[in-house]
Scaffold this motif. Structure first.
Motif, PDB file in Angstrom:
ATOM      1  N   SER A  71      43.276  29.374  37.210  1.00 16.40           N
ATOM      2  CA  SER A  71      43.353  30.622  37.984  1.00 16.40           C
ATOM      3  C   SER A  71      42.085  30.836  38.783  1.00 16.40           C
ATOM      4  O   SER A  71      42.127  31.245  39.939  1.00 16.40           O
ATOM      5  CB  SER A  71      43.501  31.826  37.060  1.00 16.40           C
ATOM      6  OG  SER A  71      44.600  31.718  36.255  1.00 16.40           O
ATOM      7  N   LEU A  72      40.946  30.568  38.141  1.00 15.18           N
ATOM      8  CA  LEU A  72      39.660  30.800  38.811  1.00 15.18           C
ATOM      9  C   LEU A  72      39.556  29.948  40.070  1.00 15.18           C
ATOM     10  O   LEU A  72      39.193  30.431  41.145  1.00 15.18           O
ATOM     11  CB  LEU A  72      38.504  30.492  37.852  1.00 15.18           C
ATOM     12  CG  LEU A  72      38.372  31.418  36.631  1.00 15.18           C
ATOM     13  CD1 LEU A  72      37.330  30.878  35.654  1.00 15.18           C
ATOM     14  CD2 LEU A  72      37.992  32.829  37.057  1.00 15.18           C
ATOM     15  N   LEU A  75      42.029  31.079  42.841  1.00 14.50           N
ATOM     16  CA  LEU A  75      41.650  32.300  43.572  1.00 14.50           C
ATOM     17  C   LEU A  75      40.612  31.980  44.646  1.00 14.50           C
ATOM     18  O   LEU A  75      40.707  32.455  45.773  1.00 14.50           O
ATOM     19  CB  LEU A  75      41.094  33.375  42.632  1.00 14.50           C
ATOM     20  CG  LEU A  75      40.851  34.695  43.377  1.00 14.50           C
ATOM     21  CD1 LEU A  75      42.166  35.400  43.679  1.00 14.50           C
ATOM     22  CD2 LEU A  75      39.927  35.625  42.625  1.00 14.50           C
ATOM     23  N   VAL A  76      39.634  31.143  44.290  1.00 13.88           N
ATOM     24  CA  VAL A  76      38.579  30.807  45.253  1.00 13.88           C
ATOM     25  C   VAL A  76      39.157  29.998  46.426  1.00 13.88           C
ATOM     26  O   VAL A  76      38.932  30.318  47.587  1.00 13.88           O
ATOM     27  CB  VAL A  76      37.434  30.041  44.557  1.00 13.88           C
ATOM     28  CG1 VAL A  76      36.470  29.450  45.565  1.00 13.88           C
ATOM     29  CG2 VAL A  76      36.693  30.978  43.604  1.00 13.88           C
ATOM     30  N   LEU A  80      40.614  33.367  48.441  1.00 14.20           N
ATOM     31  CA  LEU A  80      39.397  33.853  49.092  1.00 14.20           C
ATOM     32  C   LEU A  80      39.039  33.038  50.338  1.00 14.20           C
ATOM     33  O   LEU A  80      38.781  33.605  51.399  1.00 14.20           O
ATOM     34  CB  LEU A  80      38.239  33.813  48.085  1.00 14.20           C
ATOM     35  CG  LEU A  80      37.067  34.746  48.334  1.00 14.20           C
ATOM     36  CD1 LEU A  80      36.350  35.047  47.039  1.00 14.20           C
ATOM     37  CD2 LEU A  80      36.092  34.214  49.349  1.00 14.20           C
ATOM     38  N   LEU A 104      43.557  39.054  49.283  1.00 16.89           N
ATOM     39  CA  LEU A 104      42.780  38.600  48.117  1.00 16.89           C
ATOM     40  C   LEU A 104      43.248  39.307  46.842  1.00 16.89           C
ATOM     41  O   LEU A 104      43.454  38.662  45.797  1.00 16.89           O
ATOM     42  CB  LEU A 104      41.294  38.875  48.374  1.00 16.89           C
ATOM     43  CG  LEU A 104      40.329  38.625  47.214  1.00 16.89           C
ATOM     44  CD1 LEU A 104      40.221  37.142  46.913  1.00 16.89           C
ATOM     45  CD2 LEU A 104      38.949  39.190  47.516  1.00 16.89           C
ATOM     46  N   ALA A 108      44.965  37.726  43.458  1.00  8.29           N
ATOM     47  CA  ALA A 108      44.441  37.889  42.097  1.00  8.29           C
ATOM     48  C   ALA A 108      45.525  38.443  41.171  1.00  8.29           C
ATOM     49  O   ALA A 108      45.679  37.981  40.032  1.00  8.29           O
ATOM     50  CB  ALA A 108      43.229  38.817  42.116  1.00  8.29           C
ATOM     51  N   LEU A 111      48.004  35.726  40.296  1.00  8.19           N
ATOM     52  CA  LEU A 111      47.478  34.791  39.287  1.00  8.19           C
ATOM     53  C   LEU A 111      47.447  35.434  37.898  1.00  8.19           C
ATOM     54  O   LEU A 111      47.785  34.792  36.900  1.00  8.19           O
ATOM     55  CB  LEU A 111      46.073  34.336  39.678  1.00  8.19           C
ATOM     56  CG  LEU A 111      46.011  33.355  40.848  1.00  8.19           C
ATOM     57  CD1 LEU A 111      44.595  33.237  41.381  1.00  8.19           C
ATOM     58  CD2 LEU A 111      46.521  31.990  40.421  1.00  8.19           C
TER      59      LEU A 111
ATOM     60  N   PHE B  22      33.871  40.336  47.479  1.00  9.10           N
ATOM     61  CA  PHE B  22      34.314  39.777  48.766  1.00  9.10           C
ATOM     62  C   PHE B  22      33.473  40.354  49.906  1.00  9.10           C
ATOM     63  O   PHE B  22      33.067  39.628  50.824  1.00  9.10           O
ATOM     64  CB  PHE B  22      35.803  40.094  48.960  1.00  9.10           C
ATOM     65  CG  PHE B  22      36.434  39.432  50.157  1.00  9.10           C
ATOM     66  CD1 PHE B  22      36.409  38.058  50.308  1.00  9.10           C
ATOM     67  CD2 PHE B  22      37.076  40.183  51.128  1.00  9.10           C
ATOM     68  CE1 PHE B  22      37.007  37.444  51.410  1.00  9.10           C
ATOM     69  CE2 PHE B  22      37.676  39.585  52.222  1.00  9.10           C
ATOM     70  CZ  PHE B  22      37.640  38.207  52.370  1.00  9.10           C
ATOM     71  N   LEU B  69      42.334  39.329  35.150  1.00 12.08           N
ATOM     72  CA  LEU B  69      41.773  39.894  36.380  1.00 12.08           C
ATOM     73  C   LEU B  69      40.252  39.955  36.306  1.00 12.08           C
ATOM     74  O   LEU B  69      39.566  39.672  37.285  1.00 12.08           O
ATOM     75  CB  LEU B  69      42.296  41.310  36.588  1.00 12.08           C
ATOM     76  CG  LEU B  69      43.575  41.501  37.378  1.00 12.08           C
ATOM     77  CD1 LEU B  69      43.795  42.975  37.628  1.00 12.08           C
ATOM     78  CD2 LEU B  69      43.532  40.751  38.704  1.00 12.08           C
ATOM     79  N   LEU B  72      38.581  36.732  37.114  1.00 13.76           N
ATOM     80  CA  LEU B  72      38.711  36.407  38.533  1.00 13.76           C
ATOM     81  C   LEU B  72      37.677  37.183  39.352  1.00 13.76           C
ATOM     82  O   LEU B  72      36.980  36.608  40.201  1.00 13.76           O
ATOM     83  CB  LEU B  72      40.127  36.737  39.021  1.00 13.76           C
ATOM     84  CG  LEU B  72      41.260  35.898  38.411  1.00 13.76           C
ATOM     85  CD1 LEU B  72      42.621  36.472  38.781  1.00 13.76           C
ATOM     86  CD2 LEU B  72      41.161  34.451  38.877  1.00 13.76           C
ATOM     87  N   LEU B  75      34.059  35.960  38.673  1.00 14.78           N
ATOM     88  CA  LEU B  75      33.688  34.687  39.301  1.00 14.78           C
ATOM     89  C   LEU B  75      33.329  34.895  40.766  1.00 14.78           C
ATOM     90  O   LEU B  75      32.340  34.345  41.257  1.00 14.78           O
ATOM     91  CB  LEU B  75      34.813  33.645  39.191  1.00 14.78           C
ATOM     92  CG  LEU B  75      34.356  32.283  39.704  1.00 14.78           C
ATOM     93  CD1 LEU B  75      33.422  31.621  38.708  1.00 14.78           C
ATOM     94  CD2 LEU B  75      35.512  31.362  40.016  1.00 14.78           C
TER      95      LEU B  75
END
Lengths: 226, 226
Positions: A71-72, A75-76, A80, A104, A108, A111, B22, B69, B72, B75
């Motif tokens: 997931s991490l 997301l990036v 993002l 974004l 998240a 995910l 962000f 969450l 996420l 990170l």
């Protein structure tokens, strides 16, 4: 717990996915030149690493860190990097930033939801998977039409958080087709710097993702037809 | 599952944390002016949102999305924004990027490990928490000494993945002290643009985090003394 000792082979691909996502952000942040193309190449590499990670995990068994790390990285690389690329490439003003933020946040939420409900259904994803959304958004940036990218950002965010069932691509032929297109597009972006080629490459990638985006409708019709 | 319906009050703070992270990346990506200061202000806001999220979750109960969450957002705000800020602010060449990538990877591993072992120990964290590492790294950028930031990046990455027990700050007086310092530093960064003030603010923040960084040694000595 020594965290480096519990890393398993699929985690290596997940970490690569994260590294490629970060590289995409670094290139997206650089103004001018071919940096937008390089950023997209890294997002494509991240998508390939993500696919390999799933494949290896299914063959060799997952790792305790697996689901969380996955997931991490996703997301990036797909939640993002693509909206950041859109803002940087088109110099979108702060007025538009809330739409990028919405993309974004929806990524998240998508995910986080996946991690709770994933055990329930093995055949379908709930909502558009974040790699597809991220790739579609990034490909649209290369088409050079900001309005389209902004609209797409909103639309893809809603598709991600929707409950539409999306098929999981685990068929090896289909995976090969997707990877082949990714590699072709990446090659064009790296070695052909004329606008025409870049446009065709972006359209090819966008077309492939579009096919996947409308696949739930096609599958529903086919099932009805039976 | 309608993902917007399962959002609980603590999740709002987690999503705010992600938004601030962000925003920090967006400001870090902009060259020149006061953008470095604004990026640090957003990282401070993210740290405050992260603290409130934990506080609200303990008072009102967590949410199903909560743990996922939270990782996420952490990170993005503390694993990605700070090294990206360091690279952008100092124009660090690609030769140094692997160190920034190492910081990001260690942050992700720290978060993934936390999600597996968190149930086991309720008193201590295993390894330096990622918000402390991110804040220390970001504060160091304002000191204007790239070599220090690069060394710190490596050192903080190792501390995050170490097994050193770090105390969980849940005492309300301590939380108020930390928030007070964050708000003071943020206020200075927003309203005082002379270098002296900014340097003092960065030193104050760095000092506070340094106290936390060495706290395991102090606690061990105190326990031995008893």
């Amino acid at each position: 717990m020594n965290v480096f000792r519990v890393i398993r082979p699929p985690d290596i691909f997940t970490l690569l996915n994260l590294v490629f996502g970060f590289m995409a952000i670094l290139f997206a942040g650089r103004a001018g030149g071919s940096s937008t193309q390089y950023a997209l190449v890294f997002i494509l590499l991240a998508a390939m690493a993500d696919g390999l990670d799933g494949l290896v995990a299914r063959k060799m068994g997952g790792s305790p860190l697996g689901a969380n790390l996955d997931s991490l990285a996703d997301l990036v690389s797909f939640g993002l990097a693509p909206p950041f690329l859109a803002i940087s490439a088109f110099h979108l003003p702060p007025l538009i930033w809330p739409i990028a933020i919405f993309f974004l946040l929806c990524g998240a939420l998508r995910l986080a939801r996946f991690n709770i409900v994933s055990a329930k259904s093995d055949q379908n994803f709930e909502g558009l998977p974040i790699p597809a959304a991220g790739l579609a958004l990034s490909a649209s940036v290369l088409l050079g039409w900001p309005q389209l990218t902004i609209l797409l950002m909103l639309f893809l965010a809603l598709l991600m958080t929707s409950s539409i069932p999306y098929p999981k691509i685990r068929d090896l032929r289909l995976m090969t087709l997707f990877s082949g297109v990714y590699i072709l597009v990446a090659a064009v972006l790296l070695w052909r710097h004329d606008t025409d080629y870049i446009l065709y490459a972006a359209l090819l990638l966008a077309g492939l993702i579009l096919l996947y985006m409308i696949s739930p409708v096609v599958i529903k019709r086919l099932r009805k037809g039976r």
